[in-house]
Design an enzyme around this catalytic site. Structure first.
Site, PDB file in Angstrom:
ATOM      1  N   PHE A  32     -34.754  62.019  -8.169  1.00  0.00           N
ATOM      2  CA  PHE A  32     -33.733  60.990  -7.973  1.00  0.00           C
ATOM      3  C   PHE A  32     -33.613  60.195  -9.277  1.00  0.00           C
ATOM      4  CE2 PHE A  32     -31.182  57.803  -5.745  1.00  0.00           C
ATOM      5  CZ  PHE A  32     -30.368  58.661  -5.027  1.00  0.00           C
ATOM      6  N   HIS A  34     -32.999  58.426 -12.843  1.00  0.00           N
ATOM      7  CA  HIS A  34     -32.218  57.285 -13.334  1.00  0.00           C
ATOM      8  C   HIS A  34     -32.522  57.111 -14.821  1.00  0.00           C
ATOM      9  CE1 HIS A  34     -35.995  55.112 -13.133  1.00  0.00           C
ATOM     10  NE2 HIS A  34     -36.102  55.393 -11.850  1.00  0.00           N
ATOM     11  N   GLY A  36     -34.399  55.228 -16.397  1.00  0.00           N
ATOM     12  CA  GLY A  36     -35.817  55.124 -16.761  1.00  0.00           C
ATOM     13  C   GLY A  36     -36.387  56.499 -17.086  1.00  0.00           C
ATOM     14  N   HIS A  37     -36.177  57.439 -16.154  1.00  0.00           N
ATOM     15  CA  HIS A  37     -36.663  58.810 -16.373  1.00  0.00           C
ATOM     16  C   HIS A  37     -36.035  59.398 -17.640  1.00  0.00           C
ATOM     17  CE1 HIS A  37     -36.758  58.527 -11.784  1.00  0.00           C
ATOM     18  NE2 HIS A  37     -38.018  58.761 -12.087  1.00  0.00           N
ATOM     19  N   LYS A 149     -43.484  50.798 -16.220  1.00  0.00           N
ATOM     20  CA  LYS A 149     -43.163  50.179 -14.930  1.00  0.00           C
ATOM     21  C   LYS A 149     -44.338  50.407 -13.981  1.00  0.00           C
ATOM     22  CE  LYS A 149     -40.284  50.438 -10.991  1.00  0.00           C
ATOM     23  NZ  LYS A 149     -40.941  51.516 -10.231  1.00  0.00           N
ATOM     24  N   ASP A 150     -44.988  51.570 -14.121  1.00  0.00           N
ATOM     25  CA  ASP A 150     -46.176  51.879 -13.329  1.00  0.00           C
ATOM     26  C   ASP A 150     -47.402  51.698 -14.220  1.00  0.00           C
ATOM     27  OD1 ASP A 150     -44.835  53.022 -10.792  1.00  0.00           O
ATOM     28  OD2 ASP A 150     -43.813  54.020 -12.430  1.00  0.00           O
ATOM     29  N   VAL A 176     -37.391  50.389 -18.286  1.00  0.00           N
ATOM     30  CA  VAL A 176     -35.937  50.315 -18.451  1.00  0.00           C
ATOM     31  C   VAL A 176     -35.374  49.527 -17.268  1.00  0.00           C
ATOM     32  CG1 VAL A 176     -33.809  51.670 -18.615  1.00  0.00           C
ATOM     33  CG2 VAL A 176     -35.923  52.528 -19.642  1.00  0.00           C
ATOM     34  N   LYS A 184     -35.385  49.645 -13.157  1.00  0.00           N
ATOM     35  CA  LYS A 184     -34.755  50.810 -12.530  1.00  0.00           C
ATOM     36  C   LYS A 184     -35.801  51.548 -11.701  1.00  0.00           C
ATOM     37  CE  LYS A 184     -30.918  51.240 -15.485  1.00  0.00           C
ATOM     38  NZ  LYS A 184     -29.592  51.777 -15.358  1.00  0.00           N
TER      39      LYS A 184
HETATM   40  P1  AMP Z   1     -41.301  58.400 -10.540  1.00  0.00           P
HETATM   41  O1  AMP Z   1     -40.218  59.419 -10.407  1.00  0.00           O
HETATM   42  O2  AMP Z   1     -40.978  57.083  -9.917  1.00  0.00           O
HETATM   43  O3  AMP Z   1     -42.661  58.930 -10.167  1.00  0.00           O
HETATM   44  O4  AMP Z   1     -41.389  58.099 -12.094  1.00  0.00           O
HETATM   45  C1  AMP Z   1     -41.620  59.112 -13.015  1.00  0.00           C
HETATM   46  C2  AMP Z   1     -41.932  58.492 -14.350  1.00  0.00           C
HETATM   47  O5  AMP Z   1     -40.837  57.672 -14.752  1.00  0.00           O
HETATM   48  C3  AMP Z   1     -43.164  57.588 -14.335  1.00  0.00           C
HETATM   49  O6  AMP Z   1     -43.874  57.728 -15.551  1.00  0.00           O
HETATM   50  C4  AMP Z   1     -42.568  56.223 -14.207  1.00  0.00           C
HETATM   51  O7  AMP Z   1     -43.387  55.188 -14.704  1.00  0.00           O
HETATM   52  C5  AMP Z   1     -41.326  56.387 -15.057  1.00  0.00           C
HETATM   53  N1  AMP Z   1     -40.347  55.361 -14.699  1.00  0.00           N
HETATM   54  C6  AMP Z   1     -39.867  55.067 -13.466  1.00  0.00           C
HETATM   55  N2  AMP Z   1     -39.022  54.015 -13.528  1.00  0.00           N
HETATM   56  C7  AMP Z   1     -38.978  53.634 -14.825  1.00  0.00           C
HETATM   57  C8  AMP Z   1     -38.301  52.604 -15.532  1.00  0.00           C
HETATM   58  N3  AMP Z   1     -37.489  51.754 -14.911  1.00  0.00           N
HETATM   59  N4  AMP Z   1     -38.501  52.505 -16.868  1.00  0.00           N
HETATM   60  C9  AMP Z   1     -39.337  53.367 -17.508  1.00  0.00           C
HETATM   61  N5  AMP Z   1     -39.998  54.358 -16.902  1.00  0.00           N
HETATM   62  C10 AMP Z   1     -39.829  54.487 -15.586  1.00  0.00           C
END
Ligand code: AMP
Length: 281
Positions: A32, A34, A36-37, A149-150, A176, A184
């Site tokens: 999903f 965005h 950020g990814h 963010k994490d 981001v 995000k």
């Molecule tokens: P997720 O799909 O939520 O597991 O995130 C995958 C990767 O994208 C992880 O390393 C997250 O920390 C990073 N991520 C998620 N949201 C953001 C964001 N807003 N800004 C930067 N990295 C992000």
């Protein structure tokens, strides 16, 4: 862009890339996608020759009462976005592929875990390090890109890499945000209209704290109290935690010094949101 579902197929591609002397950048995600990814991908493209992204909603990192089923998914859209961003290989394994049998050997996180999301989501980081280890072993990246963010996830994975001499460099990528400051997140779509309006207050609260610290406040409990009051008066969410620790050790910090993490988690009706800032003395 190639889409791969099969472990053996990706392993043979990785072997060829390594053989040709090219470096691999890896961006693990739960999809999903965005901005950020996509920023992680941009960074990976700058720093490495071939970019592999994975999309896998990892059941092992969700608790029994968490949002595994409600977690948003849209592979067609993700495929387009990943391709546009310049991902070379998109790895989309099934749950059966990644967890074919019950595990004979388990990974258990011992440090940096009894705080923040680790304390609130029991077993979550065991699930994270398990899937990240599996993915690292398949992809064998030179560099892996993770979002701040994490921030606790980054701290835990950096320890994993150090403990087990994993031959990968972890690259921290700043959070981001939307224009109004909301970090995000794939989960933002599950907020109600009103919650979406309130949600930027998480970051506003963190920024207020940052200002207060810049103005000389060193007492972390006062800072936490201030953010708590701000969030309670500006949102309808329930605070899950507001905590402050030394980063990346995640040890207690009553007097703020060095590099500190101020992190927050707020439960709204449709989604639990997290955000944080790193404060440098
Ligand atoms: P997720 O799909 O939520 O597991 O995130 C995958 C990767 O994208 C992880 O390393 C997250 O920390 C990073 N991520 C998620 N949201 C953001 C964001 N807003 N800004 C930067 N990295 C992000």
């Amino acid at each position: 862009m190639n889409i791969i579902h099969d472990v053996t197929e990706l392993q043979s591609i990785v072997k060829n890339i390594k053989h040709s002397g090219k470096s691999i950048g890896f961006v693990p995600t739960m999809g999903f996608l965005h901005e950020g990814h996509l920023t992680l991908v941009k960074e990976a493209k700058k720093q490495t020759d071939v970019v592999v992204m994975s999309i896998f909603v990892n059941p092992m990192q969700f608790g029994p009462n968490e949002d595994f089923d409600q977690y948003p998914r849209d592979l067609d859209r993700d495929r387009e976005l990943a391709e546009k961003a310049g991902v070379d290989f998109l790895f989309v394994p099934s749950v059966d592929t990644m967890y074919n049998n019950s595990l004979s050997t388990v990974l258990k996180v011992e440090k940096r875990v009894n705080v923040l999301c680790g304390r609130k989501r029991e077993g979550h980081f065991d699930g994270v390090v398990t899937i990240v280890t599996k993915l690292f072993n398949i992809v064998q990246p030179d560099k892996a890109f993770f979002g701040m963010k994490d921030a606790q996830q980054v701290a835990v994975i950096e320890s994993l890499v150090e403990d087990y001499f994993l031959p990968v460099e972890i690259i921290r990528v700043p959070t981001v945000r939307e224009e109004d400051g909301l970090a995000k997140s794939s989960r933002n779509v599950n907020l109600t209209e009103l919650e979406r309006i309130e949600a930027p207050h998480l970051y506003k609260g963190l920024r207020l704290a940052q200002e207060e610290i810049a103005n000389g406040e060193k007492d972390s409990s006062k800072i936490i109290e201030m953010v708590k009051t701000y969030i309670e008066s500006n949102t309808s969410g329930t605070i899950d935690y507001i905590e402050m620790y030394a980063y990346p050790e995640l040890t207690n910090l009553s007097v703020i010094h060095g590099e500190a993490l101020l992190a927050i988690a707020v439960k709204f009706s449709g989604a639990r949101l997290i955000d944080n800032i790193i404060i440098k003395e």
